[in-house]
Scaffold this active site. Structure first.
Site, short mmCIF file in Angstrom:
data_model
loop_
_atom_site.label_atom_id
_atom_site.label_comp_id
_atom_site.label_asym_id
_atom_site.label_seq_id
_atom_site.Cartn_x
_atom_site.Cartn_y
_atom_site.Cartn_z
N TYR A 48 84.68 47.77 65.90
CA TYR A 48 84.09 47.41 67.19
C TYR A 48 84.06 48.66 68.06
O TYR A 48 85.04 49.40 68.15
CB TYR A 48 84.93 46.33 67.87
CG TYR A 48 84.45 45.94 69.24
CD1 TYR A 48 83.25 45.25 69.42
CD2 TYR A 48 85.19 46.27 70.39
CE1 TYR A 48 82.80 44.89 70.69
CE2 TYR A 48 84.75 45.90 71.66
CZ TYR A 48 83.56 45.22 71.80
OH TYR A 48 83.13 44.87 73.06
N ASP A 93 86.11 57.12 67.37
CA ASP A 93 86.30 56.22 68.50
C ASP A 93 87.79 55.93 68.66
O ASP A 93 88.36 55.09 67.97
CB ASP A 93 85.51 54.92 68.29
CG ASP A 93 85.67 53.95 69.45
OD1 ASP A 93 86.50 54.21 70.35
OD2 ASP A 93 84.95 52.93 69.46
N LYS A 138 91.02 52.77 77.52
CA LYS A 138 92.29 52.02 77.51
C LYS A 138 93.47 52.84 78.06
O LYS A 138 93.59 52.97 79.27
CB LYS A 138 92.53 51.45 76.12
CG LYS A 138 91.41 50.42 75.80
CD LYS A 138 91.57 49.60 74.55
CE LYS A 138 90.46 48.56 74.50
NZ LYS A 138 89.77 48.41 73.26
#
Ligand SMILES: *Cc1c(COP(=O)(O)O)cnc(C)c1O
Length: 430
Positions: free
Chosen positions: A146, A240, A268
């Site tokens: 994702y 990522d 994050k």
């Protein structure tokens, strides 16, 4: 309904009238474990408290950012000091430089950085940049990885549509994903085949440790194979690290795993719970971004001073505490506990973990990619989830999310986690 979830039930009724599905991000609706979501009123340290005043040890940690636990004093202080100086400037401030220097110091592959407001925004900017840099259009992504909700990457993004370029969402035109090619995680052949067939691949994007199909760890051969293929075909590697950045070491999983990123995405943890994303690369790539180059990318709130202060304080604290060895020891111990309990309960389980990330899969097979992750019995997971909730542990409400550890978790917290996990797995025995 009179239950311990009385106030959550009431909040859900109100929420469903005005928020889609009662939430602002789908996983919060608890759809994949059934039952109704809990609503939160507060979080402190290692714990989170719902509106019915039930206290849970928090293993969700806002899906990653809260690596120091909630309301860490040093971060609170930094945020309070930042708020005292205004909320947003529309011009560059010193903490943007400070945070950039700190991140660059921890990532050998990054010489320059651009801050944005979310992981999604970081990723979509890097796709544009990779296309501009290579003059090619196609992107290879891995089934089950994702990368946020941009159109082009909403393919095989952890849902049932695993193997071909079919959008995983309504409203994504086929034209938006026709340049997206899907390979299998840990399967270098599938990447080699795509590169053989398509001359115009700009980049391969991957999660260095997959965390969005549950935790899946790459093999060394897979990563070295990727790198060799990327160099051979003149394709960029976008790593990522929105989830993994500063999570398993002070810096990226890319260093631990020995994969060289051309472009890195972050989010994050680097925002410490505030909306921050970032992307970075060597200067030759980054200098293509406006104002130096012709790749346009902008943001009204990018580099927001309050968010920068939170990120900076979080990274400073991580550097000081250096919790990474303990994280790894704890997930290792937890994996052993889960395996032992499952053996006793005669329930098949495979536990994958890396650093502070861990996922048990209720399957007898090794889990190395999205297909094998899907062999997990999600009904068993749902029972397990609710038993954990009942015993005061807040787990991600989906088989396919990673659990996270925080530095706020005390020795007592951790042994309680191990005890409850053990008992909840025993309770699954038929
Ligand atoms: C969470 C995540 C994103 C998206 O970040 P948002 O801040 O939710 O937009 C992208 N990539 C990975 C690997 C993630 O875990």
């Amino acid at each position: 309904m009179s239950s311990v979830f009385q106030k959550s039930a009431e909040a859900l009724k109100r929420a469903e009238k005005v928020l889609v599905g009662g939430v602002n991000s789908p996983v919060r609706a608890f759809t994949s474990v059934g039952g109704q979501p809990i609503f939160i009123k507060e979080a402190q340290g290692s714990h989170i408290i719902d509106v019915d005043d039930q206290v849970y040890l928090d293993i969700v940690l806002s899906y990653g950012p809260m690596i120091l636990g909630h309301g860490h004093p040093a971060v609170k202080e930094a945020v309070a000091a930042a708020i005292d100086k205004g909320f947003s400037y529309g011009a560059t401030a010193e903490d943007e430089i400070n945070l950039a220097e700190m991140i660059i110091g921890a990532f050998p592959a990054i010489a320059k950085i651009r801050f944005v407001n979310s992981g999604t925004e970081a990723v979509l900017s890097t796709i544009r940049l990779a296309r501009a840099f290579t003059g090619k259009d196609k992107i290879i992504k891995f089934s089950g990885c994702y990368h946020g909700h941009m159109d082009a990457l909403l393919v095989a993004a952890g849902s049932g549509l695993a193997t071909w370029s079919i959008p995983s969402s309504k409203g994504v035109p086929e034209a938006a994903v026709e340049n997206t090619l899907i390979a299998q995680y840990n399967n270098i052949e599938t990447v080699a085949n795509l590169l053989n067939e398509h001359a115009d691949v700009a980049a391969i994007i991957l999660e260095p440790i997959a965390g969005n199909m549950g935790v899946v760890v790459p093999t060394n051969d897979f990563l070295s194979g990727l790198e060799a293929l990327a160099r051979q075909y003149g394709v960029l590697i976008i790593v990522d690290e929105v989830m993994t950045g500063f999570r398993s070491t002070f810096g990226g999983a890319q260093e631990l795993l020995g994969i060289k990123a051309d472009i890195t995405c972050l989010g994050k943890v680097i925002g410490g719970g505030f909306p921050v994303g970032a992307y970075g690369a060597r200067a030759g790539i980054m200098d293509m971004v406006a104002p130096l180059g012709k790749v346009y990318q902008a943001g009204t709130l990018s580099g927001n001073p309050v968010a920068m202060a939170a990120g900076l304080a979080t990274l400073k604290e991580l550097k000081k505490q250096n919790p990474y060895q303990q994280f790894a020891e704890r997930t290792n111990s937890l994996a052993n506990t889960i395996t032992a309990a499952a053996f006793e309960a005669e329930i098949p389980v495979t536990v994958n973990h890396f650093g502070s990330m861990i996922s048990p899969f209720f399957t007898g097979q090794p889990v190395t990619d999205f297909q094998s992750a899907q062999t997990s019995d999600t009904n068993v997971f749902a029972s397990f989830f609710w038993d954990m909730i009942k015993n005061g542990i807040f787990l991600p409400p989906s088989q396919f999310e990673s659990w996270f550890l925080s530095t706020a978790m005390s020795t007592e917290d951790f042994s309680r986690l191990e005890q409850v996990v053990y008992q909840s797995i025993i309770n699954l025995k038929k």
